[in-house]
Write a protein that holds these residues in place. Structure first.
Motif, PDB file in Angstrom:
ATOM      1  N   ILE A   8       0.729  -1.027   0.040  1.00 52.64           N
ATOM      2  CA  ILE A   8      -0.068   0.030   0.042  1.00 52.64           C
ATOM      3  C   ILE A   8       0.914   1.228   0.062  1.00 52.64           C
ATOM      4  CG2 ILE A   8      -1.635   1.478   1.487  1.00 52.64           C
ATOM      5  CD1 ILE A   8      -2.961  -1.335   2.078  1.00 52.64           C
ATOM      6  N   ARG A   9       1.850   1.332   0.875  1.00 53.69           N
ATOM      7  CA  ARG A   9       3.055   2.441   0.944  1.00 53.69           C
ATOM      8  C   ARG A   9       3.558   2.815  -0.384  1.00 53.69           C
ATOM      9  NH1 ARG A   9       7.594   1.652   4.821  1.00 53.69           N
ATOM     10  NH2 ARG A   9       8.034   0.051   3.444  1.00 53.69           N
ATOM     11  N   HIS A  10       4.074   1.508  -1.216  1.00 58.84           N
ATOM     12  CA  HIS A  10       4.568   1.527  -2.314  1.00 58.84           C
ATOM     13  C   HIS A  10       3.644   2.252  -3.436  1.00 58.84           C
ATOM     14  CE1 HIS A  10       5.295  -0.124  -6.464  1.00 58.84           C
ATOM     15  NE2 HIS A  10       6.623  -0.072  -6.002  1.00 58.84           N
ATOM     16  N   ALA A  11       2.384   1.673  -3.583  1.00 58.42           N
ATOM     17  CA  ALA A  11       1.565   2.155  -4.670  1.00 58.42           C
ATOM     18  C   ALA A  11       0.962   3.722  -4.375  1.00 58.42           C
ATOM     19  CB  ALA A  11       0.294   1.396  -4.439  1.00 58.42           C
ATOM     20  N   ILE A  12       0.820   3.979  -2.997  1.00 58.40           N
ATOM     21  CA  ILE A  12       0.405   5.417  -2.709  1.00 58.40           C
ATOM     22  C   ILE A  12       1.533   6.472  -3.149  1.00 58.40           C
ATOM     23  CG2 ILE A  12      -0.148   6.966  -0.810  1.00 58.40           C
ATOM     24  CD1 ILE A  12      -2.052   5.009   0.169  1.00 58.40           C
ATOM     25  N   LEU A  13       2.720   6.061  -2.625  1.00 53.90           N
ATOM     26  CA  LEU A  13       3.796   6.823  -2.941  1.00 53.90           C
ATOM     27  C   LEU A  13       4.156   7.042  -4.498  1.00 53.90           C
ATOM     28  CD1 LEU A  13       6.183   5.972  -0.364  1.00 53.90           C
ATOM     29  CD2 LEU A  13       5.364   8.296  -0.466  1.00 53.90           C
ATOM     30  N   PHE A  14       3.980   6.037  -5.208  1.00 54.68           N
ATOM     31  CA  PHE A  14       4.465   6.030  -6.598  1.00 54.68           C
ATOM     32  C   PHE A  14       3.376   6.866  -7.211  1.00 54.68           C
ATOM     33  CE2 PHE A  14       3.324   4.467 -11.058  1.00 54.68           C
ATOM     34  CZ  PHE A  14       4.745   4.353 -11.533  1.00 54.68           C
ATOM     35  N   GLU A  15       1.967   6.953  -6.842  1.00 55.10           N
ATOM     36  CA  GLU A  15       0.884   7.700  -7.665  1.00 55.10           C
ATOM     37  C   GLU A  15       1.218   9.115  -7.349  1.00 55.10           C
ATOM     38  OE1 GLU A  15      -0.902   6.765  -9.915  1.00 55.10           O
ATOM     39  OE2 GLU A  15       0.041   4.892  -9.781  1.00 55.10           O
ATOM     40  N   LEU A  16       1.505   9.566  -6.074  1.00 52.85           N
ATOM     41  CA  LEU A  16       1.907  10.708  -5.585  1.00 52.85           C
ATOM     42  C   LEU A  16       2.603  11.481  -6.373  1.00 52.85           C
ATOM     43  CD1 LEU A  16       1.050  10.724  -1.445  1.00 52.85           C
ATOM     44  CD2 LEU A  16      -0.641  11.727  -3.327  1.00 52.85           C
ATOM     45  N   VAL A  17       3.769  10.821  -6.223  1.00 53.39           N
ATOM     46  CA  VAL A  17       4.643  11.535  -7.108  1.00 53.39           C
ATOM     47  C   VAL A  17       4.543  11.456  -8.587  1.00 53.39           C
ATOM     48  CG1 VAL A  17       7.134  11.257  -7.634  1.00 53.39           C
ATOM     49  CG2 VAL A  17       6.549  10.620  -5.387  1.00 53.39           C
ATOM     50  N   SER A  44      -7.090   8.437 -13.075  1.00 49.98           N
ATOM     51  CA  SER A  44      -5.987   7.518 -13.643  1.00 49.98           C
ATOM     52  C   SER A  44      -5.097   7.078 -12.317  1.00 49.98           C
ATOM     53  CB  SER A  44      -5.066   8.175 -14.773  1.00 49.98           C
ATOM     54  OG  SER A  44      -5.841   8.386 -15.928  1.00 49.98           O
ATOM     55  N   SER A  45      -4.789   7.953 -11.467  1.00 55.81           N
ATOM     56  CA  SER A  45      -4.179   7.686 -10.401  1.00 55.81           C
ATOM     57  C   SER A  45      -4.953   6.664  -9.498  1.00 55.81           C
ATOM     58  CB  SER A  45      -3.705   8.851  -9.710  1.00 55.81           C
ATOM     59  OG  SER A  45      -2.868   8.353  -8.304  1.00 55.81           O
ATOM     60  N   LEU A  46      -6.223   6.913  -9.397  1.00 53.85           N
ATOM     61  CA  LEU A  46      -7.068   5.730  -8.295  1.00 53.85           C
ATOM     62  C   LEU A  46      -6.947   4.520  -9.223  1.00 53.85           C
ATOM     63  CD1 LEU A  46      -9.921   8.409  -7.329  1.00 53.85           C
ATOM     64  CD2 LEU A  46      -7.940   7.307  -5.923  1.00 53.85           C
ATOM     65  N   ILE A  47      -7.306   4.417 -10.525  1.00 55.25           N
ATOM     66  CA  ILE A  47      -7.132   3.261 -11.212  1.00 55.25           C
ATOM     67  C   ILE A  47      -5.997   2.680 -11.150  1.00 55.25           C
ATOM     68  CG2 ILE A  47      -7.555   2.121 -13.585  1.00 55.25           C
ATOM     69  CD1 ILE A  47      -9.823   4.229 -13.917  1.00 55.25           C
ATOM     70  N   ALA A  48      -4.911   3.353 -11.393  1.00 54.67           N
ATOM     71  CA  ALA A  48      -3.491   3.060 -11.390  1.00 54.67           C
ATOM     72  C   ALA A  48      -3.075   2.278  -9.914  1.00 54.67           C
ATOM     73  CB  ALA A  48      -2.538   3.725 -11.975  1.00 54.67           C
ATOM     74  N   THR A  49      -3.631   2.919  -9.174  1.00 51.75           N
ATOM     75  CA  THR A  49      -3.306   2.403  -7.706  1.00 51.75           C
ATOM     76  C   THR A  49      -3.721   0.962  -7.419  1.00 51.75           C
ATOM     77  OG1 THR A  49      -3.108   4.799  -6.671  1.00 51.75           O
ATOM     78  CG2 THR A  49      -3.547   2.727  -5.372  1.00 51.75           C
ATOM     79  N   GLY A  50      -4.774   0.823  -7.821  1.00 51.01           N
ATOM     80  CA  GLY A  50      -5.377  -0.592  -7.798  1.00 51.01           C
ATOM     81  C   GLY A  50      -4.792  -1.422  -8.790  1.00 51.01           C
ATOM     82  N   TRP A  51      -4.516  -1.128  -9.983  1.00 51.56           N
ATOM     83  CA  TRP A  51      -3.861  -1.980 -10.880  1.00 51.56           C
ATOM     84  C   TRP A  51      -2.457  -2.237 -10.210  1.00 51.56           C
ATOM     85  CZ3 TRP A  51      -4.001  -5.395 -14.149  1.00 51.56           C
ATOM     86  CH2 TRP A  51      -3.053  -5.821 -15.244  1.00 51.56           C
ATOM     87  N   ASN A  52      -1.992  -1.001  -9.838  1.00 51.91           N
ATOM     88  CA  ASN A  52      -0.386  -1.388  -9.178  1.00 51.91           C
ATOM     89  C   ASN A  52      -0.309  -2.533  -8.236  1.00 51.91           C
ATOM     90  OD1 ASN A  52       1.827  -0.944  -7.197  1.00 51.91           O
ATOM     91  ND2 ASN A  52       2.216   0.979  -8.827  1.00 51.91           N
ATOM     92  N   PHE A  53      -1.412  -2.539  -7.279  1.00 50.26           N
ATOM     93  CA  PHE A  53      -1.585  -3.664  -6.209  1.00 50.26           C
ATOM     94  C   PHE A  53      -1.713  -4.707  -6.795  1.00 50.26           C
ATOM     95  CE2 PHE A  53      -3.680  -6.358  -2.921  1.00 50.26           C
ATOM     96  CZ  PHE A  53      -3.013  -5.833  -1.905  1.00 50.26           C
ATOM     97  N   VAL A  54      -2.705  -4.969  -7.646  1.00 49.50           N
ATOM     98  CA  VAL A  54      -3.067  -6.180  -8.153  1.00 49.50           C
ATOM     99  C   VAL A  54      -1.975  -6.563  -9.092  1.00 49.50           C
ATOM    100  CG1 VAL A  54      -4.583  -7.298  -9.921  1.00 49.50           C
ATOM    101  CG2 VAL A  54      -5.488  -5.888  -7.998  1.00 49.50           C
ATOM    102  N   PHE A  55      -1.355  -5.749 -10.096  1.00 44.20           N
ATOM    103  CA  PHE A  55      -0.375  -6.331 -10.870  1.00 44.20           C
ATOM    104  C   PHE A  55       0.874  -6.702 -10.253  1.00 44.20           C
ATOM    105  CE2 PHE A  55       3.586  -5.551 -13.413  1.00 44.20           C
ATOM    106  CZ  PHE A  55       3.180  -6.191 -14.722  1.00 44.20           C
ATOM    107  N   ASN A  56       1.232  -6.027  -9.001  1.00 48.70           N
ATOM    108  CA  ASN A  56       2.752  -6.479  -8.439  1.00 48.70           C
ATOM    109  C   ASN A  56       2.559  -7.800  -7.743  1.00 48.70           C
ATOM    110  OD1 ASN A  56       4.522  -4.478  -9.189  1.00 48.70           O
ATOM    111  ND2 ASN A  56       3.334  -2.944  -7.964  1.00 48.70           N
ATOM    112  N   LEU A  57       1.075  -7.855  -7.072  1.00 49.63           N
ATOM    113  CA  LEU A  57       0.820  -9.102  -6.343  1.00 49.63           C
ATOM    114  C   LEU A  57       1.106 -10.186  -7.558  1.00 49.63           C
ATOM    115  CD1 LEU A  57       0.191 -10.593  -3.864  1.00 49.63           C
ATOM    116  CD2 LEU A  57      -2.285 -10.352  -4.457  1.00 49.63           C
TER     117      LEU A  57
END
Length: 147
Positions: A8-17, A44-57
């Motif tokens: 979660i930390r990884h995804a949120i920081l990625f999207e904020l920056v 896009s950030s909200l969608i990408a955050t969810g995608w980031n979590f799922v994709f990385n898992l």
């Protein structure tokens, strides 16, 4: 593997920056209305955050199955970034066309340019993140090497 809070930390920081770069730099470089870019960026950030979590898992589980480790080489990091952005491009294309008033082709070109940025950014971000917050396997290896 990384735990849920770390992901979660990884995804949120990625999207904020990423949002800082997209909205701030995007308006200057493209001439699009900053408010429209803001809408595209936030959604896009909200969608990408969810995608980031799922994709990385999924990616980490695939790496464990195929390699027995989640430690990424430079080639694997490049593949990771490309696959992530390709999936996101497919997901976001209709939305970007609609909000920015573009044809699908124009939206594809815009999305492709953003994706190129995010491939480079994603590679650099993930490299830095792994150095600042190393995965448990890398920490254990570092302790073992120090002995």
């Amino acid at each position: 593997m990384r735990n849920t809070l770390d992901r979660i930390r990884h995804a949120i920081l990625f999207e904020l920056v990423g949002l800082i770069f997209l909205i701030g730099g995007g308006a200057i470089l493209t001439g699009f209305d900053p408010a429209a870019l803001g809408v595209v960026g936030v959604v896009s950030s909200l969608i990408a955050t969810g995608w980031n979590f799922v994709f990385n898992l999924i990616f980490d589980r695939a790496m464990l199955r195929w390699r027995g480790s989640i430690i990424k080489t430079h080639r694997i990091r490049a593949l990771h970034a490309l696959l992530f952005e390709a999936g996101l491009l497919v997901i976001l294309l209709p939305f970007v066309a609609w909000v920015l008033g573009l044809t699908l082709w124009q939206a594809f070109l815009f999305d492709a340019a953003i994706a190129v940025f995010y491939v480079v950014y994603g590679y650099a971000y993930n490299w830095a993140y792994d150095r600042i917050f190393p995965p448990p396997e890398a920490r254990a290896r570092a302790v073992q090497t120090a002995r």
